[in-house]
Design a protein around this motif. Structure first.
Motif, mmCIF file in Angstrom:
data_model
loop_
_atom_site.group_PDB
_atom_site.id
_atom_site.type_symbol
_atom_site.label_atom_id
_atom_site.label_comp_id
_atom_site.label_asym_id
_atom_site.label_seq_id
_atom_site.Cartn_x
_atom_site.Cartn_y
_atom_site.Cartn_z
ATOM 1 N N UNK A 108 14.890 -13.564 -33.627
ATOM 2 C CA UNK A 108 13.544 -13.392 -33.107
ATOM 3 C C UNK A 108 13.239 -14.615 -32.252
ATOM 4 N N UNK A 109 12.872 -14.410 -31.003
ATOM 5 C CA UNK A 109 12.681 -15.509 -30.062
ATOM 6 C C UNK A 109 11.221 -15.937 -30.009
ATOM 7 N N UNK A 110 11.006 -17.249 -30.032
ATOM 8 C CA UNK A 110 9.669 -17.826 -29.926
ATOM 9 C C UNK A 110 9.662 -18.779 -28.735
ATOM 10 N N UNK A 111 8.674 -18.619 -27.866
ATOM 11 C CA UNK A 111 8.503 -19.495 -26.713
ATOM 12 C C UNK A 111 7.157 -20.200 -26.845
ATOM 13 N N UNK A 112 7.112 -21.477 -26.478
ATOM 14 C CA UNK A 112 5.854 -22.202 -26.538
ATOM 15 C C UNK A 112 6.008 -23.611 -26.007
ATOM 16 N N UNK A 133 16.178 -13.021 -41.696
ATOM 17 C CA UNK A 133 16.705 -13.001 -40.340
ATOM 18 C C UNK A 133 16.837 -14.405 -39.781
ATOM 19 N N UNK A 134 17.103 -14.481 -38.503
ATOM 20 C CA UNK A 134 17.151 -15.763 -37.813
ATOM 21 C C UNK A 134 16.111 -15.776 -36.699
ATOM 22 N N UNK A 135 15.679 -16.978 -36.360
ATOM 23 C CA UNK A 135 14.734 -17.147 -35.263
ATOM 24 C C UNK A 135 15.224 -18.289 -34.387
ATOM 25 N N UNK A 136 14.710 -18.340 -33.166
ATOM 26 C CA UNK A 136 15.054 -19.421 -32.257
ATOM 27 C C UNK A 136 13.793 -19.798 -31.483
ATOM 28 N N UNK A 137 13.613 -21.097 -31.241
ATOM 29 C CA UNK A 137 12.435 -21.583 -30.519
ATOM 30 C C UNK A 137 12.870 -22.209 -29.197
ATOM 31 N N UNK A 138 12.279 -21.713 -28.102
ATOM 32 C CA UNK A 138 12.483 -22.279 -26.772
ATOM 33 C C UNK A 138 11.189 -22.972 -26.359
ATOM 34 N N UNK A 139 11.284 -24.232 -25.962
ATOM 35 C CA UNK A 139 10.081 -24.978 -25.579
ATOM 36 C C UNK A 139 9.972 -25.119 -24.070
ATOM 37 N N UNK A 140 8.782 -24.856 -23.551
ATOM 38 C CA UNK A 140 8.487 -25.038 -22.133
ATOM 39 C C UNK A 140 7.989 -26.465 -21.950
ATOM 40 N N UNK A 141 8.759 -27.286 -21.244
ATOM 41 C CA UNK A 141 8.466 -28.708 -21.148
ATOM 42 C C UNK A 141 7.637 -29.021 -19.900
ATOM 43 N N UNK A 142 6.527 -29.724 -20.110
ATOM 44 C CA UNK A 142 5.700 -30.225 -19.016
ATOM 45 C C UNK A 142 6.320 -31.510 -18.467
ATOM 46 N N UNK A 143 6.080 -31.823 -17.201
ATOM 47 C CA UNK A 143 6.639 -33.055 -16.635
ATOM 48 C C UNK A 143 6.220 -34.313 -17.392
ATOM 49 N N UNK A 144 5.007 -34.312 -17.961
ATOM 50 C CA UNK A 144 4.528 -35.502 -18.667
ATOM 51 C C UNK A 144 5.019 -35.585 -20.103
ATOM 52 N N UNK A 145 5.723 -34.571 -20.583
ATOM 53 C CA UNK A 145 6.261 -34.618 -21.938
ATOM 54 C C UNK A 145 7.300 -35.727 -22.042
ATOM 55 N N UNK A 161 16.092 -25.575 -39.953
ATOM 56 C CA UNK A 161 15.763 -24.695 -41.067
ATOM 57 C C UNK A 161 16.947 -23.738 -41.239
ATOM 58 N N UNK A 162 17.253 -23.319 -42.474
ATOM 59 C CA UNK A 162 18.433 -22.462 -42.677
ATOM 60 C C UNK A 162 18.447 -21.190 -41.833
ATOM 61 N N UNK A 163 17.282 -20.692 -41.435
ATOM 62 C CA UNK A 163 17.239 -19.459 -40.646
ATOM 63 C C UNK A 163 17.059 -19.719 -39.150
ATOM 64 N N UNK A 164 17.095 -20.991 -38.742
ATOM 65 C CA UNK A 164 16.859 -21.322 -37.341
ATOM 66 C C UNK A 164 18.161 -21.358 -36.560
ATOM 67 N N UNK A 165 18.177 -20.672 -35.433
ATOM 68 C CA UNK A 165 19.337 -20.728 -34.548
ATOM 69 C C UNK A 165 19.349 -22.060 -33.803
ATOM 70 N N UNK A 166 20.521 -22.652 -33.583
ATOM 71 C CA UNK A 166 20.610 -23.914 -32.825
ATOM 72 C C UNK A 166 20.567 -23.695 -31.320
#
Length: 402
Positions: A108-112, A133-145, A161-166
């Motif tokens: 399950x894909x999470x974007x933020x 299940x497994x989940x994965x988090x994609x982060x949208x990076x701002x230039x000031x991050x 986390x054990x269910x987190x995709x790398x």
């Protein structure tokens, strides 16, 4: 691989700002792609709203897009993940635990924005939540991050986390936007920053051009004249070029533009979205505050349209007029107002309807030619194909309430 979309729609799961009420839940919106579901924001009790919906199914959630990390937009995410992925409490398991990663073929894909990964990872760990299940988090990076990994954004491969995709990505901004953070042959998602009190993102979902529909009257006479097998109509419908025995060349119908949906988070100025959002079929824009003299009995005597707008902007929010102006600027076909102050009931009584109609009219005065709708919880919206719109068979959207 996804097949061409036959039914594209939206269900508003929550339309409140800041505080929920008895008629409005915290922010969340479900984009329905045939049976599949993509969530945009996931405020508190979103899973309860899904249970009430006749069209949104928990087990069909594929992706979750977070606009920003304010609690009214993300507070229901961990609980929803647990429900959608059969989570429960207990000791963090080993990788050999059969519950870990067994339920979903694709994560399950999470974007933020920055911090989404840490919020999900630490929240699941600290609450001892296990997922099948497994989940994965994609982060949208701002230039000031801050560059690289931080405490608020650990590495995708660090202390998972054990269910987190790398395989989570850190997606850099290029030319002021995040182009095609997801895409396949059928649909794509792009994003751009919008101005709020914290880093915030607006999303654009764009359907790829679709093959036009064959008009048999234009082709069959040629096929009959040359004795060509009628089965070649299937090739023509796919857009292929067919050369007949007498040298006549028949080309399939041209591809037609796909539908475009713009979903904004909280904002007092979404102008960085303008290029991506041009000619949207539907835009969802917040309208947190409004000046409603003679309609809302709680209006302050000293308030004016200008003072209410300035106050909304100071808090990172918009009025209906601001939403209407932006929708007009991008040439949108339909505007849906969303994210209303708790003082504006989503009920169906006469007073509530009068207030929301007054809010709608404020946006209409600025938007002009397009349609404006004030969203209510569990409202369903269907977005017809461009072909149906051009032929005048359907209105731009079909709105139903449960």
């Amino acid at each position: 691989m996804r097949t061409p979309i036959t039914s594209l729609g939206i269900t508003f799961l929550g339309t409140a700002s800041a505080k929920p009420s008895s008629t409005r839940n915290h922010s969340s919106l479900a984009l329905r792609l045939d049976g599949d579901v993509w969530l945009f924001d996931c405020g508190e009790a979103t899973q309860h709203q899904i249970m009430k919906s006749t069209l949104v199914k928990m087990g069909k959630i594929e992706k979750i897009f977070i606009t920003h990390l304010h609690g009214d937009h993300i507070g229901g995410l961990l609980c929803l993940l647990a429900s959608a992925m059969n989570g429960d409490g207990g000791t963090i398991p080993s990788v050999e635990d059969p519950r870990v990663g067994s339920a979903l073929i694709q994560p399950l894909e999470i974007y933020g924005p920055l911090g989404t990964r840490a919020y999900v990872r630490n929240g699941l760990k600290l609450t001892y939540t296990l997922l099948e299940g497994t989940y994965v988090v994609h982060e949208l990076r701002f230039p000031e991050d801050p560059p690289g990994e931080t405490e608020n954004s650990p590495s995708p491969s660090q202390n998972l986390h054990p269910s987190e995709s790398p395989d989570g990505r850190n997606i850099p901004q290029v030319d002021g936007k995040w182009a095609e953070i997801f895409n396949d042959s059928i649909i794509s998602v792009s994003a751009a920053p919008i101005f709020h009190s914290v880093p915030c993102v607006g999303y654009v979902v764009h359907e790829a051009p679709v093959q036009g529909k064959v008009d048999p009257k234009l082709y069959i006479p040629h096929l009959k004249r040359t004795g060509t097998d009628m089965r070649v109509m299937k090739e023509i419908q796919k857009g292929q070029v067919v050369t007949l025995a007498d040298g006549t060349v028949l080309e399939g119908p041209p591809r037609e533009p796909g539908r475009k949906i713009v979903i904004l988070g909280d904002t007092h100025d979404p102008s960085p979205m303008e290029e991506l959002a041009k000619e949207a079929d539907l835009i969802v824009h917040e309208a947190t505050n409004a000046h409603l003299p003679g309609v809302d009995n709680r209006v302050k005597t000293e308030d004016t349209y200008e003072s209410v707008e300035e106050r909304a902007k100071s808090r990172g929010h918009s009025t209906p007029q601001m939403a209407g102006r932006f929708a007009k600027r991008i040439g949108a076909r339909n505007l849906f107002l969303n994210h209303f102050s708790s003082r504006y009931s989503g009920g169906n009584d006469g007073t509530s309807r009068a207030v929301m109609e007054a809010i709608r009219r404020l946006a209409v005065a600025e938007f002009g030619s397009g349609d404006v709708v004030c969203a209510r919880d569990l409202m369903n919206v269907e977005i017809p194909s461009k072909r149906a719109l051009v032929k005048g068979k359907k209105p731009a959207v079909v709105v139903e309430t449960q």
